[in-house]
Motif scaffolding. Structure first.
Motif, mmCIF file in Angstrom:
data_model
loop_
_atom_site.group_PDB
_atom_site.id
_atom_site.type_symbol
_atom_site.label_atom_id
_atom_site.label_comp_id
_atom_site.label_asym_id
_atom_site.label_seq_id
_atom_site.Cartn_x
_atom_site.Cartn_y
_atom_site.Cartn_z
ATOM 1 N N ALA A 162 -10.127 -12.849 74.055
ATOM 2 C CA ALA A 162 -9.437 -13.395 72.879
ATOM 3 C C ALA A 162 -8.040 -13.890 73.226
ATOM 4 N N GLN A 163 -7.668 -15.005 72.617
ATOM 5 C CA GLN A 163 -6.329 -15.552 72.749
ATOM 6 C C GLN A 163 -5.850 -15.953 71.363
ATOM 7 N N VAL A 164 -4.539 -15.985 71.182
ATOM 8 C CA VAL A 164 -3.965 -16.396 69.913
ATOM 9 C C VAL A 164 -2.693 -17.185 70.188
ATOM 10 N N ASP A 165 -2.490 -18.257 69.446
ATOM 11 C CA ASP A 165 -1.250 -19.027 69.506
ATOM 12 C C ASP A 165 -0.303 -18.525 68.429
ATOM 13 N N VAL A 166 0.957 -18.341 68.775
ATOM 14 C CA VAL A 166 1.952 -17.883 67.803
ATOM 15 C C VAL A 166 3.151 -18.818 67.823
ATOM 16 N N GLU A 167 3.855 -18.863 66.713
ATOM 17 C CA GLU A 167 5.104 -19.603 66.635
ATOM 18 C C GLU A 167 6.248 -18.732 67.132
ATOM 19 N N ARG A 168 7.388 -19.337 67.367
ATOM 20 C CA ARG A 168 8.558 -18.586 67.859
ATOM 21 C C ARG A 168 9.305 -17.997 66.666
ATOM 22 N N SER A 169 8.651 -17.035 66.024
ATOM 23 C CA SER A 169 9.199 -16.388 64.839
ATOM 24 C C SER A 169 8.683 -14.961 64.778
ATOM 25 N N ALA A 170 9.026 -14.233 63.738
ATOM 26 C CA ALA A 170 8.623 -12.836 63.604
ATOM 27 C C ALA A 170 7.195 -12.732 63.072
ATOM 28 N N TYR A 171 6.458 -11.779 63.597
ATOM 29 C CA TYR A 171 5.088 -11.504 63.179
ATOM 30 C C TYR A 171 4.927 -10.017 62.880
ATOM 31 N N ARG A 172 3.963 -9.738 62.020
ATOM 32 C CA ARG A 172 3.493 -8.370 61.820
ATOM 33 C C ARG A 172 2.084 -8.290 62.409
ATOM 34 N N LEU A 173 1.902 -7.469 63.421
ATOM 35 C CA LEU A 173 0.598 -7.263 64.034
ATOM 36 C C LEU A 173 0.024 -5.951 63.524
ATOM 37 N N ARG A 174 -1.113 -6.043 62.841
ATOM 38 C CA ARG A 174 -1.794 -4.848 62.321
ATOM 39 C C ARG A 174 -2.911 -4.499 63.296
ATOM 40 N N LEU A 175 -2.687 -3.496 64.136
ATOM 41 C CA LEU A 175 -3.630 -3.112 65.179
ATOM 42 C C LEU A 175 -4.524 -1.977 64.697
ATOM 43 N N LEU A 176 -5.835 -2.187 64.791
ATOM 44 C CA LEU A 176 -6.825 -1.155 64.470
ATOM 45 C C LEU A 176 -7.692 -0.926 65.695
ATOM 46 N N ASN A 177 -7.826 0.330 66.111
ATOM 47 C CA ASN A 177 -8.783 0.690 67.147
ATOM 48 C C ASN A 177 -10.097 1.045 66.458
ATOM 49 N N ALA A 178 -11.025 0.079 66.437
ATOM 50 C CA ALA A 178 -12.346 0.293 65.832
ATOM 51 C C ALA A 178 -13.406 0.550 66.892
ATOM 52 N N SER A 179 -12.985 0.981 68.089
ATOM 53 C CA SER A 179 -13.924 1.325 69.150
ATOM 54 C C SER A 179 -14.599 2.654 68.836
ATOM 55 N N ASN A 180 -15.794 2.822 69.381
ATOM 56 C CA ASN A 180 -16.492 4.097 69.198
ATOM 57 C C ASN A 180 -15.801 5.244 69.915
ATOM 58 N N MET A 181 -15.271 4.973 71.111
ATOM 59 C CA MET A 181 -14.800 6.062 71.959
ATOM 60 C C MET A 181 -13.456 5.785 72.624
ATOM 61 N N ARG A 182 -13.171 4.541 72.974
ATOM 62 C CA ARG A 182 -12.072 4.221 73.865
ATOM 63 C C ARG A 182 -10.708 4.377 73.205
ATOM 64 N N THR A 183 -9.760 4.943 73.958
ATOM 65 C CA THR A 183 -8.354 5.008 73.571
ATOM 66 C C THR A 183 -7.588 3.949 74.368
ATOM 67 N N TYR A 184 -6.603 3.329 73.722
ATOM 68 C CA TYR A 184 -5.834 2.252 74.351
ATOM 69 C C TYR A 184 -4.371 2.676 74.531
#
Length: 525
Positions: free
Chosen positions: A251-273
């Motif tokens: 996965a890739q994402v293009d962003v502007e040069r400004s502030a973002y809110r990233l809402r991260l969810l770990n929806a994996s069955n087992m893996r920790t990041y």
């Protein structure tokens, strides 16, 4: 630039499709809560259906997914996706009255759990309420949670891991007046990122151990599909060697040069990041499972166990135009012990380093951004108000005879012991102990412990300190899920209010849950 880049206008690859929902079975009787439509703010049909999607070049991948249909409410309440297999984003406001009709178009029983929401027992998705194929379950509740990033997923007994792995998950985002008053990124700069890992077979199909097992077979735990590989998966959990974000590989994402809110969810069955920027820029954390923190905190990296959420505030303007950076998962000691030898042939062990997401910072002018200061009114935890302040309840995470358990007991549909019985309108201190008393080759593994129907506060960790993860733990704020490492004891402050009934607490490493590391707690009025 690679063709797989997610363009800003297509940034929500996560969720559902703009296509029509499956057949609605309107004539079927509904289980769940009665409602009057004229009292509703939002009414959604949520169809659980089989589908096929293009994830990798070649043959389309068979998945199970949620498709949503908005019957009442503002159009923003249900946000469909431009691709991927994940369910829709449901966006509501605190205080709204919501009805969601789950319609089961799958070939086996299912039910939906609203992860992190404070709802009654009939609305919480307990497996005793699972409905068969072609049936409908009616959820009706008032949204009482703070603004935050919640989610929904299936919760049938013994089948949760398989159904989530097949694709059944979606985000449930709550807003409120307190959050509205803050100058936080919104619209295209409010970006959900759902992280999962999967194994693909040669024909591009998800490869889940024991997936061929028919419903009802081995329902009480033990072997999956009768195979040794399935049995190992039950003990250790399923790790994949492909990382997906919002249902997309590489996965890739293009962003502007400004502030973002990233809402991260770990929806994996087992893996920790163990998440960090490739240039090791610090991360600014503004929220956890139960919403905004009192004030932002900085970490060089953050740990994200299965089912946990982290909200980051990121000023992409601090990077030069046309910069390519990556969100990575760094190497760490997973503490799996014997479990690390039983993971099978996956090339990506728990704790191995890899890239999660490529980010391309655009060429436009920088938009001025100021890091948030005070975010929310977050009262301090008051453990002395707990009815058992001097005698915390102890819940040992155990294994014996190839079955996980809590205090030696595996899941039983309607049972709650005296220790698991609590009084409404009280607070208690619970202690999860993960001291490796497995009774099987000394196997010790991390567990991601989740309590249904409420948010709790973390009081402290005791025992072994894992140097490779400890500085990335975010224990501040309201939580509903917490990582408990081998050799560690974790104390939480839990308040039982509003709803009596039978609720779950369990490990959110889903194969552990399916193999018995789940119990009920009963709230008595």
């Amino acid at each position: 630039m690679r063709d797989s880049r997610v363009h800003p206008q297509r940034r929500r690859v996560l969720l559902g499709s703009a296509g029509a929902a499956a057949a609605s079975w309107l004539g079927l009787p509904a289980l769940g809560a009665p409602t009057q439509d004229d009292q509703l703010d939002v009414h959604i049909e949520l169809h659980a259906v089989p589908d096929e999607v293009s994830i990798r070049p070649g043959k389309r991948t068979r998945v199970w997914r949620y498709r949503g249909k908005l019957l009442r409410g503002d159009a923003s309440a249900l946000e469909a996706s431009a691709g991927g297999y994940l369910g829709p984003v449901i966006r509501v406001r605190r205080g709204q009255r919501v009805r969601i009709d789950l319609i089961n178009g799958l070939p086996e029983s299912t039910i939906v759990h609203w992860h992190g929401l404070h709802v009654s027992e009939a609305m919480d998705g307990h497996p005793r309420f699972a409905i068969g194929p072609g049936r409908r379950y009616r959820y009706a509740f008032t949204v009482n949670n703070r603004a935050g990033s919640y989610w929904f997923h299936p919760h049938p007994h013994g089948r949760t891991g398989k159904q989530v792995y097949a694709g059944l998950a979606g985000l449930f985002i709550v807003s409120d007046e307190e959050e509205d008053a803050l100058d936080l990124p919104r619209g295209a700069q409010d970006l959900p990122l759902v992280i999962q890992d999967r194994n693909f077979g040669a024909d591009n199909q998800f490869d889940y151990p024991g997936a061929e097992r028919r419903e009802g077979a081995q329902r009480s735990g033990g072997m999956m599909g009768g195979s040794m590989g399935g049995a190992m998966a039950r003990m250790t959990g399923v790790l994949g060697d492909a990382i997906l974000v919002n249902g997309s590989v590489d996965a890739q994402v293009d962003v502007e040069r400004s502030a973002y809110r990233l809402r991260l969810l770990n929806a994996s069955n087992m893996r920790t990041y163990k998440l960090a920027w490739s240039d090791r820029s610090p991360l600014t954390v503004i929220g956890t499972d139960g919403g905004l923190l009192g004030a932002a905190v900085e970490r060089d990296y953050v740990m994200l166990a299965p089912a946990e959420r982290i909200d980051l505030w990121v000023d992409f303007g601090r990077w030069e135009a046309n910069t390519e950076l990556a969100l990575q998962s760094l190497s760490f000691e997973s503490g799996m012990g014997m479990g690390s030898m039983m993971q099978g042939s996956t090339a990506l062990a728990d704790g191995a380093p890899f890239t999660v997401l490529q980010v391309w910072v655009g060429a436009g002018a920088r938009t001025a951004a100021t890091a948030p200061g005070r975010l929310s009114v977050l009262p301090p935890a008051q453990p002395r108000l707990a009815v058992n302040f001097d005698r915390p309840k102890v819940f040992d995470l155990t294994m014996g005879m190839m079955r996980w358990g809590i205090n030696g007991n595996s899941f039983e549909m309607l049972e709650a012991t005296p220790l698991e019985t609590v009084q409404l309108d009280t607070q208690e201190i619970w202690e999860f102990r993960n001291e490796g008393r497995s009774g099987m080759m000394g196997m010790a593994m991390a567990h991601s412990m989740h309590v249904h129907g409420l948010q709790f506060r973390i009081l402290g960790r005791f025992g072994d300190a894992y140097e490779s993860i400890k500085d990335g733990l975010v224990d501040e704020g309201w939580k509903d899920t917490v990582l408990v490492m081998p050799g560690e004891r974790m104390r939480i402050l839990v308040r039982f209010e509003d709803h009596a009934g039978l609720f779950l607490y369990h490990c959110h490493m889903l194969e552990h849950e399916d193999a018995g590391l789940m119990r009920n707690y009963r709230v008595e009025a």
